[in-house]
Motif scaffolding. Structure first.
Motif, PDB file in Angstrom:
ATOM      1  N   ALA A 113       0.751  -1.229   0.020  1.00 26.20           N
ATOM      2  CA  ALA A 113      -0.073  -0.090  -0.070  1.00 26.20           C
ATOM      3  C   ALA A 113       0.773   1.139  -0.198  1.00 26.20           C
ATOM      4  O   ALA A 113       0.988   2.026  -0.852  1.00 26.20           O
ATOM      5  CB  ALA A 113      -0.831  -0.382   0.963  1.00 26.20           C
ATOM      6  N   LYS A 114       1.698   1.344   1.007  1.00 28.03           N
ATOM      7  CA  LYS A 114       2.648   2.458   0.602  1.00 28.03           C
ATOM      8  C   LYS A 114       3.077   2.316  -0.836  1.00 28.03           C
ATOM      9  O   LYS A 114       3.571   3.943  -1.272  1.00 28.03           O
ATOM     10  CB  LYS A 114       3.610   2.214   1.573  1.00 28.03           C
ATOM     11  N   ILE A 115       3.744   1.495  -1.319  1.00 24.86           N
ATOM     12  CA  ILE A 115       4.615   1.830  -2.285  1.00 24.86           C
ATOM     13  C   ILE A 115       3.705   2.052  -3.605  1.00 24.86           C
ATOM     14  O   ILE A 115       4.318   2.504  -4.268  1.00 24.86           O
ATOM     15  CB  ILE A 115       5.745   0.321  -2.706  1.00 24.86           C
ATOM     16  N   LYS A 116       2.689   2.154  -3.675  1.00 24.76           N
ATOM     17  CA  LYS A 116       0.827   2.318  -4.329  1.00 24.76           C
ATOM     18  C   LYS A 116       1.563   3.682  -4.443  1.00 24.76           C
ATOM     19  O   LYS A 116       1.256   4.418  -5.471  1.00 24.76           O
ATOM     20  CB  LYS A 116      -0.132   1.656  -4.245  1.00 24.76           C
ATOM     21  N   TYR A 117       1.070   4.141  -3.330  1.00 24.08           N
ATOM     22  CA  TYR A 117       1.109   5.432  -2.814  1.00 24.08           C
ATOM     23  C   TYR A 117       2.082   6.192  -3.783  1.00 24.08           C
ATOM     24  O   TYR A 117       1.825   7.625  -4.420  1.00 24.08           O
ATOM     25  CB  TYR A 117       0.594   5.644  -1.202  1.00 24.08           C
ATOM     26  N   LEU A 118       3.354   6.022  -2.944  1.00 24.76           N
ATOM     27  CA  LEU A 118       4.354   6.954  -3.258  1.00 24.76           C
ATOM     28  C   LEU A 118       4.104   6.660  -5.138  1.00 24.76           C
ATOM     29  O   LEU A 118       4.497   7.638  -5.790  1.00 24.76           O
ATOM     30  CB  LEU A 118       4.957   5.768  -2.940  1.00 24.76           C
ATOM     31  N   THR A 119       4.044   5.510  -5.464  1.00 21.99           N
ATOM     32  CA  THR A 119       4.032   5.631  -7.448  1.00 21.99           C
ATOM     33  C   THR A 119       2.603   6.051  -7.887  1.00 21.99           C
ATOM     34  O   THR A 119       2.768   7.129  -8.660  1.00 21.99           O
ATOM     35  CB  THR A 119       3.833   4.248  -7.686  1.00 21.99           C
ATOM     36  N   GLU A 120       1.494   6.445  -7.430  1.00 22.74           N
ATOM     37  CA  GLU A 120       0.463   7.378  -7.444  1.00 22.74           C
ATOM     38  C   GLU A 120       0.939   8.555  -7.130  1.00 22.74           C
ATOM     39  O   GLU A 120       1.196   9.433  -8.390  1.00 22.74           O
ATOM     40  CB  GLU A 120      -0.921   7.629  -6.998  1.00 22.74           C
ATOM     41  N   GLN A 121       1.781   9.070  -6.390  1.00 25.93           N
ATOM     42  CA  GLN A 121       2.909  10.354  -6.226  1.00 25.93           C
ATOM     43  C   GLN A 121       4.013  10.866  -7.080  1.00 25.93           C
ATOM     44  O   GLN A 121       4.471  11.501  -6.885  1.00 25.93           O
ATOM     45  CB  GLN A 121       3.357  10.813  -5.272  1.00 25.93           C
ATOM     46  N   LYS A 122       4.357   9.610  -8.165  1.00 25.84           N
ATOM     47  CA  LYS A 122       5.212  10.212  -9.081  1.00 25.84           C
ATOM     48  C   LYS A 122       6.657   9.826  -8.303  1.00 25.84           C
ATOM     49  O   LYS A 122       7.680  10.702  -8.830  1.00 25.84           O
ATOM     50  CB  LYS A 122       4.820  10.981  -9.556  1.00 25.84           C
ATOM     51  N   ALA A 123       6.947   8.894  -7.282  1.00 23.95           N
ATOM     52  CA  ALA A 123       7.805   9.200  -7.281  1.00 23.95           C
ATOM     53  C   ALA A 123       9.330   8.576  -7.740  1.00 23.95           C
ATOM     54  O   ALA A 123       8.517   7.589  -8.790  1.00 23.95           O
ATOM     55  CB  ALA A 123       7.905   8.183  -6.009  1.00 23.95           C
ATOM     56  N   ALA A 124      10.386   8.753  -8.035  1.00 24.28           N
ATOM     57  CA  ALA A 124      11.312   8.146  -9.295  1.00 24.28           C
ATOM     58  C   ALA A 124      11.678   7.182  -8.676  1.00 24.28           C
ATOM     59  O   ALA A 124      11.487   6.064  -9.817  1.00 24.28           O
ATOM     60  CB  ALA A 124      12.614   9.109  -8.997  1.00 24.28           C
TER      61      ALA A 124
END
Length: 530
Positions: free
Chosen positions: A178-189
């Motif tokens: 879930a954390k990774i999904k959030y960071l992906t959605e926020q366009k983390a590199a």
């Protein structure tokens, strides 16, 4: 007088039973016996065949054995004259690199990247800073991302845990996803996930990460593999984490302590040089289904095909297995089913040589890759040698050499699964064959779509059923040696293996010779067709 009437009734019953049997079917069933079963199984489930793993030496040896036997008994090779249906398979491994301030970390020991997260293009990045975002949490009273924009940043977070120092509630894996999904959605590199379990990584995880995965190149799989690269995720141990924290003049333990004592985030930008890359390494693998074809004798009906299947692959060698025996011989799973198919093929071939061959055509097919996800049967269903619309039924044999604890007192049984899922008529045909010729218990406890074991979906028949082809799956249940080196020839009940194989044979005989193919009167969900 009553005694004489009883005797007369018994004679009449026996006579009716005898007339119900087809004499030719009985005559050619004689080669389906415990001695022939042992002859085949003692070879393909021997240590020399190394557990018959797909894409490995033992799998190829088994394929060659089956091909040579089909050829010997007079079956035809239906794949442009050959017995092998090649499957487009490859192994995929990962070349992965991570450096911190120019110092290389050791893959698997210090970090790892899940191979399935890397697309065909792979990824690579260089950064001069990392954004540490604590536990990666955003909830009432606590927000690791407050005032922070993660877009375009390499973000480092803890895989699990809570700000107060306690362990995470619930499934830590799902929480991390879930954390990774959030960071992906926020366009983390990219995301660096701090996971202390890497410091003492379990052997099974090491084997999973280092063993090349087997991939079948279906259209869907190729699109997935060659699709755009998702946000890179690198799992790091405490050694790498401390190297990164050292650039901020702190360490992992102190950061956790600070957050726990203050109950406030310690998110910060850390100036540190990090580079990482991952690239898929693909290698083509030999893998094939083995097909033996017996053409029907009726000019019209021979266009219709009955398919009899079993998977000849197993799981190979398990280096980390306890004890000295590392070879998973798979005598029951599914050496027994493969043996059954070979004996059925010989019986039908002998019938044809004697001028008593079936009216319809019969395809005897042993498939590979079942243990990898029903790959071989899926490949056939997507690249059929004979049109699926001409395929009248699939009889699939997967484990018929032993029994389970529920039948410890009497092994005279077999589970049948799927027989009435699509065709009421097929169910009746199979049960009639059992009553007239074999008379073993047909246990149907797993014959439903809601069975928690999901057996209906777990063997090769399903790749026919999903195309609307009626099926029967024959199965003796799971035992303590399932997928273990203990699945040995010495534990096989050869008389019952032969008896169950004869049930499949007599069912196949009826299907291959009756006037009409089994009517499909049910939809995929089991409801009646209009």
């Amino acid at each position: 007088m009553k005694k004489h009437l009883l005797y007369a009734g018994l004679v009449l019953t026996m006579a009716c039973s005898a007339t119900a049997q087809n004499k030719d079917a009985v005559k050619f069933s004689k080669t389906i016996n415990k001695d022939n079963a042992y002859k085949h199984l003692s070879v393909i489930a021997s240590d020399a065949y190394e557990g018959r793993e797909t894409g490995k030496k033992g799998g190829w040896m088994t394929a060659d054995y089956i091909k040579n036997f089909f050829k010997k008994i007079g079956l035809k090779g239906p794949v442009n004259g050959d017995y092998f249906q090649p499957i487009d398979m490859m192994t995929v491994s990962l070349s992965q690199v991570l450096t911190v301030n120019g110092q290389p970390a050791e893959a698997i020991k210090d970090f790892y990247i899940v191979p399935q997260t890397v697309s065909g293009a792979g990824f690579g990045f260089n950064t001069s800073s990392v954004l540490f975002a604590g536990y990666g949490l955003k909830k009432e009273g606590y927000n690791d991302f407050e005032g922070i924009n993660v877009a375009g940043k390499v973000v480092m977070i803890f895989k699990s845990g809570e700000p107060n120092g306690t362990a995470s509630a619930g499934n830590s894996r799902s929480a991390a996803m879930a954390k990774i999904k959030y960071l992906t959605e926020q366009k983390a590199a990219a995301v660096l996930v701090i996971d202390p379990t890497i410091d003492a990584m379990p052997e099974n995880l090491k084997n999973y990460l280092t063993t090349p995965s087997l991939v079948m190149k279906t259209k869907e799989e190729i699109e997935k593999l060659n699709g755009p690269q998702q946000t890179p995720v690198i799992n790091i141990g405490t050694v790498v984490a401390d190297q990164i924290f050292a650039a901020a003049k702190t360490n992992l333990a102190d950061v956790k302590k600070k957050i726990a004592e203050s109950t406030k985030p310690a998110s910060q930008e850390i100036n540190v040089s990090i580079s990482a890359s991952a690239k898929r390494v693909e290698e083509k693998v030999r893998a094939e289904n083995v097909l033996g074809f017996l053409e029907g004798s009726d000019p019209k009906l021979k266009q219709e095909v009955l398919v009899v299947t079993a998977h000849y692959d197993h799981i190979g060698i398990t280096p980390e297995a306890k004890g000295t025996d590392k070879i998973n011989n798979g005598a029951d799973d599914d050496g027994s089913g493969t043996t059954g198919v070979l004996m059925l093929a010989e019986a039908f071939a002998n019938a044809k040589k004697a001028g008593k061959g079936p009216k319809r055509s019969v395809l005897f097919m042993t498939v590979t890759g079942e243990e990898k996800g029903l790959l071989g049967s899926e490949w056939y269903s997507e690249h059929p040698i004979f049109p699926l619309e001409n395929t009248i039924t699939n009889l699939n044999i997967d484990m018929i050499g032993r029994g389970d604890k529920d039948h410890a007192a009497d092994n005279n049984f077999v589970y049948i699964i799927g027989s009435d899922m699509l065709s009421t008529e097929l169910d009746q045909i199979g049960k009639k064959a059992n009553k007239e010729y074999v008379n073993i218990e047909l246990d149907e406890r797993y014959n439903n779509r809601t069975d928690p074991n999901r057996f209906y979906y777990r063997s090769d028949h399903y790749n026919f059923a999903k195309h609307g082809i009626p099926v029967i799956f024959y199965f003796n249940g799971v035992h303590d040696d399932y997928h273990q080196p203990g699945d040995e020839i010495s534990k096989i009940d050869f008389p019952m293996l032969a008896k169950r194989a004869r049930l499949v044979y007599f069912t196949a005989w009826e299907l291959a010779n009756r006037a009409n193919r089994p009517k499909v009167d049910k939809n995929a969900d089991g409801t009646k067709k209009d």
